[in-house]
Every structure is written in C-alpha cells, then in structure tokens.
Design a protein around this motif. Sequence first.
Motif, PDB file in Angstrom:
ATOM      1  N   ASP A   1      44.829  46.990  16.795  1.00 13.96           N
ATOM      2  CA  ASP A   1      46.055  47.579  16.265  1.00 13.96           C
ATOM      3  C   ASP A   1      47.093  47.766  17.376  1.00 13.96           C
ATOM      4  O   ASP A   1      46.746  48.029  18.537  1.00 13.96           O
ATOM      5  CB  ASP A   1      45.734  48.926  15.602  1.00 13.96           C
ATOM      6  CG  ASP A   1      46.938  49.522  14.912  1.00 13.96           C
ATOM      7  OD1 ASP A   1      47.519  50.465  15.446  1.00 13.96           O
ATOM      8  OD2 ASP A   1      47.311  49.011  13.836  1.00 13.96           O
ATOM      9  N   ARG A   2      48.380  47.654  16.967  1.00 20.19           N
ATOM     10  CA  ARG A   2      49.469  47.750  17.937  1.00 20.19           C
ATOM     11  C   ARG A   2      49.494  49.104  18.653  1.00 20.19           C
ATOM     12  O   ARG A   2      50.035  49.224  19.744  1.00 20.19           O
ATOM     13  CB  ARG A   2      50.812  47.479  17.263  1.00 20.19           C
ATOM     14  CG  ARG A   2      51.221  48.492  16.225  1.00 20.19           C
ATOM     15  CD  ARG A   2      52.568  48.149  15.606  1.00 20.19           C
ATOM     16  NE  ARG A   2      52.494  46.899  14.862  1.00 20.19           N
ATOM     17  CZ  ARG A   2      53.107  45.784  15.282  1.00 20.19           C
ATOM     18  NH1 ARG A   2      53.784  45.767  16.417  1.00 20.19           N
ATOM     19  NH2 ARG A   2      53.021  44.683  14.555  1.00 20.19           N
ATOM     20  N   PHE A   3      48.904  50.147  18.033  1.00 20.26           N
ATOM     21  CA  PHE A   3      48.845  51.454  18.674  1.00 20.26           C
ATOM     22  C   PHE A   3      48.102  51.374  20.007  1.00 20.26           C
ATOM     23  O   PHE A   3      48.525  51.956  21.013  1.00 20.26           O
ATOM     24  CB  PHE A   3      48.153  52.453  17.742  1.00 20.26           C
ATOM     25  CG  PHE A   3      47.865  53.784  18.368  1.00 20.26           C
ATOM     26  CD1 PHE A   3      48.862  54.750  18.469  1.00 20.26           C
ATOM     27  CD2 PHE A   3      46.609  54.080  18.877  1.00 20.26           C
ATOM     28  CE1 PHE A   3      48.594  55.977  19.065  1.00 20.26           C
ATOM     29  CE2 PHE A   3      46.332  55.303  19.467  1.00 20.26           C
ATOM     30  CZ  PHE A   3      47.332  56.263  19.556  1.00 20.26           C
ATOM     31  N   PHE A   4      46.993  50.639  20.029  1.00 22.11           N
ATOM     32  CA  PHE A   4      46.217  50.503  21.258  1.00 22.11           C
ATOM     33  C   PHE A   4      46.889  49.532  22.229  1.00 22.11           C
ATOM     34  O   PHE A   4      46.800  49.711  23.450  1.00 22.11           O
ATOM     35  CB  PHE A   4      44.794  50.038  20.929  1.00 22.11           C
ATOM     36  CG  PHE A   4      44.036  51.027  20.088  1.00 22.11           C
ATOM     37  CD1 PHE A   4      43.527  52.185  20.646  1.00 22.11           C
ATOM     38  CD2 PHE A   4      43.848  50.805  18.738  1.00 22.11           C
ATOM     39  CE1 PHE A   4      42.832  53.098  19.878  1.00 22.11           C
ATOM     40  CE2 PHE A   4      43.161  51.709  17.957  1.00 22.11           C
ATOM     41  CZ  PHE A   4      42.655  52.867  18.519  1.00 22.11           C
ATOM     42  N   THR A   5      47.570  48.521  21.681  1.00 21.28           N
ATOM     43  CA  THR A   5      48.315  47.608  22.564  1.00 21.28           C
ATOM     44  C   THR A   5      49.417  48.363  23.299  1.00 21.28           C
ATOM     45  O   THR A   5      49.617  48.175  24.513  1.00 21.28           O
ATOM     46  CB  THR A   5      48.921  46.455  21.739  1.00 21.28           C
ATOM     47  OG1 THR A   5      47.870  45.789  21.029  1.00 21.28           O
ATOM     48  CG2 THR A   5      49.613  45.457  22.650  1.00 21.28           C
ATOM     49  N   ASN A   6      50.141  49.213  22.603  1.00 18.95           N
ATOM     50  CA  ASN A   6      51.191  50.022  23.250  1.00 18.95           C
ATOM     51  C   ASN A   6      50.603  50.967  24.290  1.00 18.95           C
ATOM     52  O   ASN A   6      51.263  51.301  25.281  1.00 18.95           O
ATOM     53  CB  ASN A   6      51.959  50.827  22.198  1.00 18.95           C
ATOM     54  CG  ASN A   6      52.760  49.941  21.258  1.00 18.95           C
ATOM     55  OD1 ASN A   6      53.116  48.817  21.621  1.00 18.95           O
ATOM     56  ND2 ASN A   6      53.039  50.424  20.058  1.00 18.95           N
ATOM     57  N   GLY A   7      49.337  51.395  24.049  1.00 23.12           N
ATOM     58  CA  GLY A   7      48.706  52.316  24.986  1.00 23.12           C
ATOM     59  C   GLY A   7      48.388  51.702  26.333  1.00 23.12           C
ATOM     60  O   GLY A   7      48.084  52.432  27.295  1.00 23.12           O
TER      61      GLY A   7
END
Length: 699
Positions: free
Chosen positions: A610-616
Amino acid sequence: MHSTYNYWLVALSLVVATFASYTALDLSNHISVLTRPRLRHIWLAGGAAAMGIGIWSMHFIGMLAFSLPTPLGYDFAITCYSLAIAILFSYSVLYIVTQTKLTLLRLLTGGTLMGFGISGTHYIGMVAMQMRPAIHYDPVLFVASIVIAIAAANAALWIAYTLRGADQTRLIAKRIGAAFLMGIAITGMHYTAMAAAHFSHDSVSGAANGIDSQWLAVTIILLTFTILIVTLILSRFDARTNFLVGSVSQLNRQIVHLATFDTLTDLPNRWTLMERMERAIHTSKRHQNMFAILFMDLDGFKIINDSLGHSAGDEILKAFAQRLLHCVRSDDTVARLGGDEFVVLLENLASPDDAAEMADSVLSRMRQGLWADSQPLQVMPSIGISLFPQDGDTAEVLLKNADAAMYEAKRGGRSTYRFFEASMNEAATRTLQIQHALHEALKAGYFSLYFQPKFRGDNGELTGAEALLRLHHPELGFLSPLEFIPIAERSGQIVPIGYWVVRETCRQIRRWKENDLPAIKVSINLSPRQLEQSDLVATMLDIVRFEQVPCEQIMFEITETVAMQDAPKTTNMIREFQENSFEISIDDFGTGYSSLAYLQRFRAKQLKIDRFFTNGLDDGHEGSIIVSAIIKLAHTLEMDVVAEGVETDSQFAKLKGMMCDEMQGFLLGKPVTAEELSAFLHQQTSQNLIKFKARKEST
C-alpha cells in the motif's frame, strides 16, 4: 290400584329423551360460539323452547304409556304449566352451560335448577290428572327421583361443557353416546317417580275426557320430533353460516395483517409506519410538540447474510427486532422497511436530547449478549435521526432526511448516530445524482479507461499496467473514482460496471496486438460486491474468450481487507481463477489483518504494498524496516512484490535496493489514456529495436 304400561310408548319416551338431549348438546355448542348478543338471546329462547318441549314431551308420552283400570285424562291448563316450567328451566340451563367458563358453583347451581325443573315438570304433570282421592307417594322413591334428576342434570351439564371444546374427531358419535346416557337418566327419573306413586282402588281422574291416548301420543311424538328436527337443521345451517362468515372474517384479518405487518419480524411495515407518521404529524401540530424518526441500517449484515446463509440472516433480523422492541417505550412504533432497514417513531418528545438518549440506549443494548444460535455476531446499527417539525413536515421528507443522516453515521465510523443537518441533504442529493448518472453511463458511453504503467524494479522496463475507471458526465462533469465507486458498490451497479471494465480492457489488449505492439499484462480491481457473485469466474471467462484474449494477460486485484472477510471463500475463488489461467494480486497489503496461513493458501502471483508504507520510506528508518519485511515475506512465499504510490527518487532508490520486483506511481508514470499508452508501447518497441540492431552490428 294395579297399573300397566304400553312398552312401545315407554321405548318411544326414551327415544324422545335421547333426541331432546342430543338437541340440547348441539345447541349448547352452537350458542357458545355466538358473539352477537341479540342473536345469542334469540337462539337461547328458541333452543329453550325446543329443549323444554322435548323434556315435557318425554314425560307426557311416559304418562300416556301409563294406564289404570279407570279412564285417565289431563287438565289442559296444568299441562301447559308443566310445559312452561320445562321451557323456563331449559332456558336457565342453556344460559349457564353456554358461558365461557363453567365453574363448579355454576355447574352445581345449573344442575340443581335443571333437576328441579325436570322433577317439577313430572309432578305437575301428575297433578294434571286430577286424581280423586289424591295420589300418595313413597317418600324414599320420591326423594330418589329428585336426586336422580339433579344428578342427571349435573352430568348433562358437564358432558355438554366438555364436548364443547372437544376434538372434532368422531364428535357426533360422542354426542350421540352422551345423549343416550342423558336420555336414560331422564327416563329413569320419570319411571322412578311413577313407581313412587300409589293410587287408591277407587281412584278416578277428574280430567278424563274420552280422548284416545294412543292417537294423542302419536300426535305429540310427531310434533316433538318435528320441532327437534327443525331446530337441529336450523342450528346446523346457522352454525355453517357463522363458520363461513367467521372464516371470511379471519381471512380478511389475515390479509390486512399481511398488508400492514412484516412477515418475518411481525413489525409494522412501511405502509403502517407512514400511516402512523401522518397521525403523529397531525397530533404534534395540534399539541405543538415534537417527535423523532430513528432510521437504522445494520452494519456488515450483508456479509453475514451471504456467508452464513439467509436463514442465519433472518434469525439475526428477528433477534434485532425483539431487542429493539425492548429498547423503546410501549407507545413508540418499531417498523421494518425491508432488508436490514428499521425505523423507530418516537412521539411526545420534550427535546432532541430524548432522541439522542434513545439512540444511545439502542446502541448500548445491541452490544450486549449473544445473538442467534449462541453466536456472538457483532452486528450493530448505524442510526440517522430526523425531528419534526424542524427537519420536515411530511412523512416522506422526514424519512428521507433520517436516511441521509444514517448514511452520514456510516461515513462517520459506523455503529453510531447522527442528527440530520441541511448539508446532509446536499450530500444525499449529490448521491442520488451520481446514482442516476451511473445508470445511464454504460449506455451513453460516459465511462472510460485509463492505464497506469508498472515498471520492473531492476531495469525500469514496462511490465504491465493497471486499468483505472474514469467517469465524465455531461452535467456533473468529471467524477472522481473515490466519489462514484462507493455509490456504485452500495447500489450494486458496480457488478455490470466491473464486467464492462473487463470487456473494454480485453478489447484494448486486442487492439494493441492488432497494431503489433508488445503484449502486456493488465491488472483489474475486483470490488467486494463483485466477489459475492457466484458466477463471477465463469462470466469473466466468457468475456475473455469472446474477446479472444489470453487469460494470462489479465490479472485480478483483490484488496487484503476484502480477501480476509471470508478467507475460505476467497481461497476457493482464487483457486478457480488460477485454474482458468488468470493471475491474482493481493492489493493494499498491510492495511488489513492477514493470516499468514491464508496468505500462503492464496498462492497469489503478486503482493502490492500500500502507498501508505511506500510514503513511509521517506519518514525514517522504521518505514524502511516494514517495507523490507513485507518484500522478504512475499519472496519467501514465492510472490512478486509491487510497490504503488512511488513519487520520489529516494523511494525508488530504496525499493530498488530492497529488490522490489515492480513499481508504479507518479514518479514513473501517471495514469494515461489507451492512446497515450499505445504511443509509449510503440516508443518502447522502437527503442528495443534500435538496441537490438546496435547489439547485432557490434557482434
């Protein structure tokens, strides 16, 4: 003086007594079910006359069967008195035995009255003979005759009452047997009383008139039988008529009940609710007070209904309805509109706080205890509240506004309540507009597909694309997927839309092939509503085969949250897809709660971070640890990893270093039209051709 009997008349007296008893039993049963007072009194009077005549006739025939050496006769006036006594006491007895409840005191009272009536009829009939000198009676037999009469009467009352509620099986046979026993008792009293009478040797009858007793007996027998038969026929006809009328009335009541109440929960339905709301509006206007509408929808009910079956769903709805009834006041209305939608009408409220307290009480009660079949099924309602008069002055508007508030409660986290606000109406209107736009979008061609490319993590080559749905309406303009997809999901329109996406994707793949462009794999998202379709795989297979596209070029993406809602069912569906050469990707990994055992059973081709973890990855060391762990886990399970939402160079570099298989995001390529992706594929083909020629020339 020596007396003799005509035994034919004795036997006929027993037949008359039995017939009269049967008529009395039949009348008592018929009169007991009559509800109209006027008709009841008419039948009591007519029945008493028939029954009294029958008892009197039995005694008179018994007297006519009796003969002495001297002529006998009967005074007309006194004989009429004995008949009147028989009818009067018959009325009293019928009145008592046809009451709803026959107590012991009432039984004894009625039996005693009837016993004295039978005895009085007999002994007054004896007086009508006007014997000189007077008849002398044996005291023992005299008392015995009265005791027999009272005992027989009590037995008759008890038999009549028990047969009234008896099973209809062989009822006539039981009634005939009871009537025969009663007839024997009545005739037994008569002939016991006759045995008690002693006539002097010089006795003469002062009422002797020379009338032939045989012809008189025949006349009375025929008249009595005629009266009893006519009474029985009228009783049967009236009972049949009342039965038909009662059946029609009961059927009408059932029809009205079915039309006004919900068949599953037995709660008032929409029609009844609207009628009570109209009445509440009228009352509230007159008394200047308020009432509230609580509109409820069960969160997650559809998932349980589909996974456990409709019978389990019905049990949940009935359990919820019963709990809801215990939450409200006795004069409040709880209704079911259909499906999992319930409404509570709260009248006579002092302030909006009363409605809020009721909503809190409902939510609190629904969190307690077990539901159906001892399963702790956590099905909670979302509640929308509208108030009269501030939120509407008609039943339709109040329901619509409460419905809008309920959807706001769902958007606000579910299992809570919201009061209606004017802004919700705008949102509801917008929702209806979008829902209407979705209806016409497929036919009118308002949908289009965009494709976001995916690239290899090691060399940056194009590996495939994800099909993304777009909607441009001529009146509403460009609609974001975040806006129209949830509405399509709730309304069920997502199912035909999803099939359109697959069909249009296949057609585009075929166009690329016809233009000699490289074959790429296209990912298509599956919604929760689509996964509920039992024929999903078969339909997808039909579409792909019709469009003549290899199944290997289609990959279906299922979000982790949806996949784990019913993991066994998801496993079976994934296996069915894979058996038909489709590939599966688990989307938005990390946002739900996955069982590693099921993740292994899925055997999906890809795992999308998910993009949430990519942004992290840009937020610190912890983000990198999580993404690295996900990639290692996927590789261990022999799954490729796709990172979505790649937007910075640092994210790209870290993912490449972690051996991420594929990436997609705005940094690498934004969603583009089919024509733009075709140009990109053509460009990549040309570059690959140049590189190939350069390598060939160098060798």
